[in-house]
Design a protein around this motif. Structure first.
Motif, PDB file in Angstrom:
ATOM      1  N   TYR A 191       3.721  -2.670   3.852  1.00 15.99           N
ATOM      2  CA  TYR A 191       3.500  -4.038   3.414  1.00 15.99           C
ATOM      3  C   TYR A 191       2.931  -4.891   4.535  1.00 15.99           C
ATOM      4  N   GLU A 248       0.107   4.378   5.280  1.00 19.58           N
ATOM      5  CA  GLU A 248       0.025   3.584   6.502  1.00 19.58           C
ATOM      6  C   GLU A 248      -1.425   3.402   6.922  1.00 19.58           C
ATOM      7  N   SER A 250      -4.042  -4.993  -3.081  1.00 16.14           N
ATOM      8  CA  SER A 250      -2.618  -4.662  -3.124  1.00 16.14           C
ATOM      9  C   SER A 250      -2.307  -3.713  -4.270  1.00 16.14           C
ATOM     10  N   ILE A 295       2.588  -4.588  10.142  1.00 19.02           N
ATOM     11  CA  ILE A 295       2.791  -3.694   9.003  1.00 19.02           C
ATOM     12  C   ILE A 295       4.285  -3.358   8.906  1.00 19.02           C
ATOM     13  N   ALA A 345      -2.873   0.577   5.051  1.00 15.74           N
ATOM     14  CA  ALA A 345      -2.251  -0.655   5.531  1.00 15.74           C
ATOM     15  C   ALA A 345      -2.892  -1.106   6.842  1.00 15.74           C
ATOM     16  N   THR A 371       0.843  -1.198   0.000  1.00 19.05           N
ATOM     17  CA  THR A 371       0.000   0.000   0.000  1.00 19.05           C
ATOM     18  C   THR A 371       0.879   1.249   0.000  1.00 19.05           C
ATOM     19  N   TRP A 410      -4.733  -4.563   7.368  1.00 18.49           N
ATOM     20  CA  TRP A 410      -4.197  -5.483   8.373  1.00 18.49           C
ATOM     21  C   TRP A 410      -5.321  -6.014   9.263  1.00 18.49           C
TER      22      TRP A 410
END
Length: 330
Positions: free
Chosen positions: A256, A190, A215, A248, A193, A187, A197
């Motif tokens: 990622y 944050e 993604s 993360i 992400a 991504t 997550w």
């Protein structure tokens, strides 16, 4: 042949094979009446008869033609306009030179074929020679004795490399060769992400489907090989247990999330272990071979390629000279 011998035959011979299995196709050398001699600085010579050269040439000529057809010989193989035919002649010459050099090295080191090994070579010779058709024999113009001698040279080179690298520290551990497979979500922010997550950690969440949909990277599944120079993403991946999802990961401006889907890819690891062992053997043998060949330069006699015609021998189909040899070790 015992299992240890079989394993050696499969594992070490790749360095020498690279001199010809990538290398060959050559044409009809029957027009060359002379023997091909490799002269070294001490005046001795390793010789190949026209029939032996033709056997090697026909084998690879047919193998390539079966894949690409006979039209390939005039095709340019590089940016300078070198034809595929010329390229293969050069590679074939390199292989024959290396084979002669390693046989000379065997003589210096006192490596010889045992009676049992000579019997194996004779059996292999009988099998190969009996498989040749009249058209094959007409194209190659080779005798059974010449085939036996060529297989003997090949086997002796095999044995020499194996023996001279046998005592080296060439072991490759499972950890060194380890291969894993992961899924990865990429991504740009944050915030996204964190949202993803939470989503992939929900009960019964399908990480793969979420990764395919969300993604930002074009690829979501990766096969990774262990090394001593892993980057941050790879280090995280190798720290994961089977089916574990990472935290993360921030790396080079991206974010990622990873999931380990195979903490130990057994088949890929075994293949990589063999490849690493072959590379170690190649480096170990090169430490012996390079100074030897510098002191024992070997070259092919001039004019060996005169009269060669790749377009002849259309009914010659034999392409398994080397294949039969390596099947002997399986």
């Amino acid at each position: 042949m015992n299992q240890r011998r079989k394993d050696k035959k499969r594992k070490w011979f790749r360095p020498l094979k690279q001199g010809f299995l990538i290398a060959f196709s050559a044409g009809c050398l029957a027009a060359c009446g002379q023997t091909a001699s490799y002269q070294n600085a001490k005046g001795s010579a390793a010789e190949y008869t026209p029939g032996q050269i033709m056997t090697v040439a026909a084998t690879e000529r047919n193998r390539y033609q079966n894949i690409y057809t006979g039209q390939l010989w005039s095709v340019a193989a590089d940016g300078s306009g070198t034809t595929f035919e010329s390229l293969l002649k050069g590679q074939m010459e390199q292989f024959l030179t290396e084979l002669a050099a390693i046989n000379l090295l065997a003589e210096e080191k006192g490596v010889e074929l045992t009676n049992q090994e000579k019997t194996q070579v004779q059996s292999l010779t009988d099998t190969y020679f009996s498989s040749l058709t009249p058209e094959d024999l007409d194209y190659m113009k080779v005798s059974k004795d010449e085939i036996y001698d060529l297989y003997s040279k090949y086997y002796l080179a095999d044995k020499t490399v194996s023996q001279l690298t046998d005592e080296k520290a060439l072991e490759v551990s499972d950890a060194e060769a380890k291969v894993i497979r992961i899924l990865q979500i990429e991504t740009d922010t944050e915030e996204k992400a964190e949202t993803l997550w939470k989503k992939v950690n929900e009960p019964k969440a399908d990480f793969a489907s979420i990764a395919e949909k969300e993604s930002g990277g074009s690829q979501v599944e990766f096969q990774l090989e262990w090394s001593d120079t892993l980057n941050a993403l790879e280090e995280t991946a190798f720290s994961l247990e089977q089916d574990q999802i990472s935290e993360i990961i921030s790396w080079e401006g991206k974010f990622y999330i990873q999931k380990c889907i195979s903490a130990y890819d057994e088949e890929a690891t075994a293949a990589r272990k063999l490849r690493l062992l072959e590379e170690k053997k190649a480096r170990a043998f090169d430490q012996i071979y390079t100074p030897f060949i510098q002191n024992h330069p070997i070259r092919l006699k001039n004019g060996i390629w005169e009269g060669v015609d790749f377009s002849q021998g259309e009914k010659c189909t034999s392409d398994d000279f080397f294949q039969l040899y390596h099947e002997m070790g399986e």
